[in-house]
Design a protein around this motif. Structure first.
Motif, short mmCIF file in Angstrom:
data_model
loop_
_atom_site.label_atom_id
_atom_site.label_comp_id
_atom_site.label_asym_id
_atom_site.label_seq_id
_atom_site.Cartn_x
_atom_site.Cartn_y
_atom_site.Cartn_z
N LEU A 10 43.63 90.29 25.32
CA LEU A 10 43.97 89.00 25.93
C LEU A 10 43.21 87.97 25.00
O LEU A 10 43.02 86.84 25.79
CB LEU A 10 43.23 89.14 27.31
CG LEU A 10 44.04 90.14 28.38
CD1 LEU A 10 43.48 90.19 29.73
CD2 LEU A 10 45.58 89.19 28.57
N VAL A 18 48.12 83.47 31.75
CA VAL A 18 48.61 84.83 32.25
C VAL A 18 49.31 84.52 33.41
O VAL A 18 50.56 85.16 33.77
CB VAL A 18 47.11 85.42 32.56
CG1 VAL A 18 47.52 86.77 33.35
CG2 VAL A 18 46.63 85.98 31.09
N GLN A 21 52.82 82.84 33.02
CA GLN A 21 53.93 83.94 32.49
C GLN A 21 54.16 84.86 33.73
O GLN A 21 55.32 85.27 33.52
CB GLN A 21 53.33 84.51 31.32
CG GLN A 21 53.11 83.36 30.21
CD GLN A 21 52.73 84.02 28.65
OE1 GLN A 21 53.01 85.32 28.67
NE2 GLN A 21 52.07 83.40 27.79
N LEU A 22 53.19 85.30 34.25
CA LEU A 22 53.71 86.41 35.25
C LEU A 22 54.54 85.68 36.45
O LEU A 22 55.52 86.39 36.91
CB LEU A 22 52.51 86.74 36.06
CG LEU A 22 51.53 87.87 35.18
CD1 LEU A 22 50.26 88.22 35.85
CD2 LEU A 22 52.61 89.17 34.80
N HIS A 25 57.95 85.20 34.78
CA HIS A 25 58.69 86.43 34.79
C HIS A 25 58.98 87.09 36.02
O HIS A 25 60.15 87.62 36.30
CB HIS A 25 57.71 87.36 34.21
CG HIS A 25 58.50 88.80 33.67
ND1 HIS A 25 59.25 88.89 32.61
CD2 HIS A 25 58.19 89.81 34.11
CE1 HIS A 25 59.80 90.09 32.71
NE2 HIS A 25 59.14 90.81 33.48
N GLU A 64 45.27 90.74 34.93
CA GLU A 64 45.28 90.96 33.60
C GLU A 64 45.77 92.26 33.05
O GLU A 64 46.58 92.20 32.29
CB GLU A 64 43.84 90.92 33.08
CG GLU A 64 43.28 89.46 33.28
CD GLU A 64 41.84 89.35 32.80
OE1 GLU A 64 41.15 90.46 32.68
OE2 GLU A 64 41.37 88.21 32.58
N PHE A 67 49.56 91.78 33.57
CA PHE A 67 49.95 91.09 32.48
C PHE A 67 50.17 92.04 31.02
O PHE A 67 51.35 91.84 30.44
CB PHE A 67 49.10 90.10 32.08
CG PHE A 67 49.46 88.94 30.98
CD1 PHE A 67 50.37 88.00 31.06
CD2 PHE A 67 48.82 89.28 29.63
CE1 PHE A 67 50.91 87.15 29.84
CE2 PHE A 67 49.23 88.36 28.56
CZ PHE A 67 50.06 87.58 28.81
N THR A 70 53.17 94.17 31.44
CA THR A 70 54.53 93.68 31.34
C THR A 70 54.82 93.07 30.23
O THR A 70 55.85 93.36 29.80
CB THR A 70 54.66 92.24 32.40
OG1 THR A 70 54.03 92.92 33.51
CG2 THR A 70 55.72 91.87 32.40
N PHE A 71 53.82 92.67 29.32
CA PHE A 71 54.08 91.97 27.86
C PHE A 71 53.53 92.51 26.82
O PHE A 71 53.62 92.05 25.78
CB PHE A 71 53.62 90.41 27.97
CG PHE A 71 54.25 89.39 29.16
CD1 PHE A 71 55.44 89.15 29.08
CD2 PHE A 71 53.65 89.26 30.36
CE1 PHE A 71 55.95 88.35 30.17
CE2 PHE A 71 54.08 88.38 31.52
CZ PHE A 71 55.47 88.27 31.28
#
Length: 73
Positions: A10, A18, A21-22, A25, A64, A67, A70-71
Protein backbone atom coordinates in the motif's frame (compact mmCIF):
# COMPACT_ATOMS: atom_id res chain seq x y z
CA UNK A 1 16.17 9.34 5.46
CA UNK A 2 15.10 6.57 3.10
CA UNK A 3 11.30 6.35 2.81
CA UNK A 4 11.22 3.34 0.47
CA UNK A 5 8.94 0.53 1.64
CA UNK A 6 9.39 -2.28 -0.87
CA UNK A 7 7.47 -4.83 1.25
CA UNK A 8 4.42 -2.60 1.78
CA UNK A 9 1.91 -3.13 -1.06
CA UNK A 10 0.00 0.00 0.00
CA UNK A 11 3.04 2.29 -0.10
CA UNK A 12 2.20 5.44 -2.02
CA UNK A 13 -1.57 4.86 -1.90
CA UNK A 14 -3.56 7.14 0.39
CA UNK A 15 -6.48 5.94 2.48
CA UNK A 16 -8.72 8.26 0.45
CA UNK A 17 -7.63 6.52 -2.77
CA UNK A 18 -8.30 3.12 -1.19
CA UNK A 19 -11.85 4.08 -0.18
CA UNK A 20 -12.60 5.84 -3.47
CA UNK A 21 -11.46 2.86 -5.55
CA UNK A 22 -13.44 0.41 -3.44
CA UNK A 23 -16.58 2.54 -3.71
CA UNK A 24 -16.11 2.84 -7.47
CA UNK A 25 -15.64 -0.91 -7.77
CA UNK A 26 -18.31 -2.20 -5.34
CA UNK A 27 -20.60 0.72 -4.52
CA UNK A 28 -21.55 1.63 -0.95
CA UNK A 29 -24.12 -1.13 -0.45
CA UNK A 30 -21.87 -3.98 -1.57
CA UNK A 31 -18.94 -2.48 0.30
CA UNK A 32 -21.02 -2.45 3.50
CA UNK A 33 -21.74 -6.16 3.10
CA UNK A 34 -18.03 -6.92 2.73
CA UNK A 35 -16.87 -4.68 5.59
CA UNK A 36 -19.54 -4.44 8.29
CA UNK A 37 -19.12 -0.88 9.56
CA UNK A 38 -21.82 1.75 9.97
CA UNK A 39 -20.01 4.49 8.07
CA UNK A 40 -20.58 2.40 4.91
CA UNK A 41 -24.23 1.68 5.76
CA UNK A 42 -25.83 4.85 7.16
CA UNK A 43 -25.54 7.97 4.98
CA UNK A 44 -22.13 6.96 3.57
CA UNK A 45 -19.62 9.49 2.33
CA UNK A 46 -15.91 9.51 1.65
CA UNK A 47 -15.35 12.18 4.32
CA UNK A 48 -17.17 10.34 7.12
CA UNK A 49 -15.56 7.04 6.17
CA UNK A 50 -12.06 8.52 6.25
CA UNK A 51 -12.69 10.12 9.63
CA UNK A 52 -13.84 6.80 11.09
CA UNK A 53 -11.13 4.68 9.47
CA UNK A 54 -8.34 7.00 10.64
CA UNK A 55 -9.51 6.60 14.26
CA UNK A 56 -10.32 2.88 14.13
CA UNK A 57 -7.33 0.63 13.36
CA UNK A 58 -9.27 -2.66 13.08
CA UNK A 59 -11.69 -1.18 10.52
CA UNK A 60 -8.86 0.37 8.52
CA UNK A 61 -7.08 -3.01 8.47
CA UNK A 62 -10.22 -4.70 7.11
CA UNK A 63 -10.67 -2.06 4.39
CA UNK A 64 -7.00 -2.26 3.37
CA UNK A 65 -7.17 -6.08 3.27
CA UNK A 66 -10.25 -5.93 1.04
CA UNK A 67 -8.46 -3.45 -1.22
CA UNK A 68 -5.46 -5.79 -1.54
CA UNK A 69 -7.67 -8.83 -2.24
CA UNK A 70 -9.64 -6.89 -4.84
CA UNK A 71 -6.88 -5.09 -6.71
CA UNK A 72 -3.74 -7.18 -6.26
CA UNK A 73 -2.35 -8.64 -9.46
Amino acid sequence: MNTEQPNNPLHGITLAEVVEQLVAHYGWEALATRVNINCFKNDPSIKSSLKFLRRTPWARAEVEALFLRTFSN
